[in-house]
Design a protein around this motif. Structure first.
Motif, PDB file in Angstrom:
ATOM      1  N   LEU A  13      -4.031  15.707  -0.762  1.00 56.07           N
ATOM      2  CA  LEU A  13      -3.868  14.258  -0.705  1.00 56.07           C
ATOM      3  C   LEU A  13      -4.179  13.598  -2.042  1.00 56.07           C
ATOM      4  O   LEU A  13      -3.481  12.664  -2.457  1.00 56.07           O
ATOM      5  N   VAL A  23      -2.912   4.608   4.239  1.00 53.89           N
ATOM      6  CA  VAL A  23      -3.184   5.950   4.745  1.00 53.89           C
ATOM      7  C   VAL A  23      -3.832   5.884   6.126  1.00 53.89           C
ATOM      8  O   VAL A  23      -4.346   4.839   6.524  1.00 53.89           O
ATOM      9  N   LEU A  37     -10.498   8.805   1.729  1.00 51.01           N
ATOM     10  CA  LEU A  37      -9.261   8.018   1.660  1.00 51.01           C
ATOM     11  C   LEU A  37      -9.515   6.624   1.098  1.00 51.01           C
ATOM     12  O   LEU A  37      -8.735   6.125   0.276  1.00 51.01           O
ATOM     13  N   GLY A  95      -0.008   8.796   3.173  1.00 55.90           N
ATOM     14  CA  GLY A  95      -0.704   9.997   3.600  1.00 55.90           C
ATOM     15  C   GLY A  95      -1.456   9.799   4.897  1.00 55.90           C
ATOM     16  O   GLY A  95      -1.722   8.669   5.323  1.00 55.90           O
ATOM     17  N   ILE A  97      -4.464  12.273   7.466  1.00 59.80           N
ATOM     18  CA  ILE A  97      -5.236  13.503   7.631  1.00 59.80           C
ATOM     19  C   ILE A  97      -5.734  13.616   9.061  1.00 59.80           C
ATOM     20  O   ILE A  97      -6.085  12.611   9.689  1.00 59.80           O
ATOM     21  N   CYS A 183       0.337  21.288   5.812  1.00 67.17           N
ATOM     22  CA  CYS A 183       0.729  20.109   5.037  1.00 67.17           C
ATOM     23  C   CYS A 183       2.213  19.862   5.244  1.00 67.17           C
ATOM     24  O   CYS A 183       3.033  20.769   5.049  1.00 67.17           O
TER      25      CYS A 183
END
Length: 188
Positions: A13, A23, A37, A95, A97, A183
């Motif tokens: 990231l 994000v 982040l 992005g 996660i 990913c």
């Protein structure tokens, strides 16, 4: 030295995130990814973080406050499968996660589920910008974890290669179901 699965998720990231990006932390947990982040996207970015456990929200809020993070985050006491309901219309994400499994030092009977993780993943893919990445750290050494792992691998392997790059980072000589990283990147 090789990064572990979690360290590698941050590397993936960090390569693409910049100030001002939007994000998602789909599994807030203890707040470490939310903090990461927040630092990556800076004061003009935005972090949306989700968890179903109130203790995760409390721990994350304390961590962000102690780190003096700018108010660039919004924490939701909600499952990640509701992400589409909470993001503003026309949001383009750079992005996201996921840390799948259970909350460290928390109730080990509360675990992520393949069905809700796939709903969240599909919602996030729909609003992922070109060059954006979704990273999943898959902890699967708990009851139900292998089912979620297989569902994710099946889904990721079915993504069309003309639109998506999908990579898997794992250690193949470790015992006890080591976590691995997936990913997904929207191709340019």
């Amino acid at each position: 030295m090789l990064d572990n699965a979690l360290q590698f998720s941050h590397t993936l990231l960090k390569e693409i995130l910049k100030t001002g990006d939007v994000v998602v932390d789909a599994t807030m947990g203890n707040g470490h990814d939310t903090l990461f982040l927040s630092q990556c996207v800076g004061t003009t970015g935005k972090v949306y973080a989700f968890d179903i456990q109130e203790s995760a929200l409390v721990l994350t809020e304390k961590l962000l406050s102690a780190a003096q993070c700018p108010p660039n985050y919004q924490l939701f006491l909600a499952g990640h499968e509701t992400v589409a309901q909470h993001l503003p219309p026309d949001t383009m994400l750079q992005g996201a996660i996921f840390n799948l499994g259970y909350l460290p030092q928390g109730d080990k009977t509360v675990v992520t589920q393949g069905s809700t993780t796939l709903v969240a993943l599909k919602s996030l893919l729909a609003c992922l910008a070109v060059g954006g990445r979704i990273v999943l750290v898959v902890y699967w050494g708990h009851p139900g974890g292998e089912t979620e792992k297989e569902a994710l691998l099946d889904f990721c392997q079915s993504l069309p290669q003309k639109i998506w790059h999908v990579a898997c980072y794992n250690f193949i000589n470790q015992k006890n179901q080591p976590p691995f990283t997936l990913c997904i990147e929207r191709r340019r």
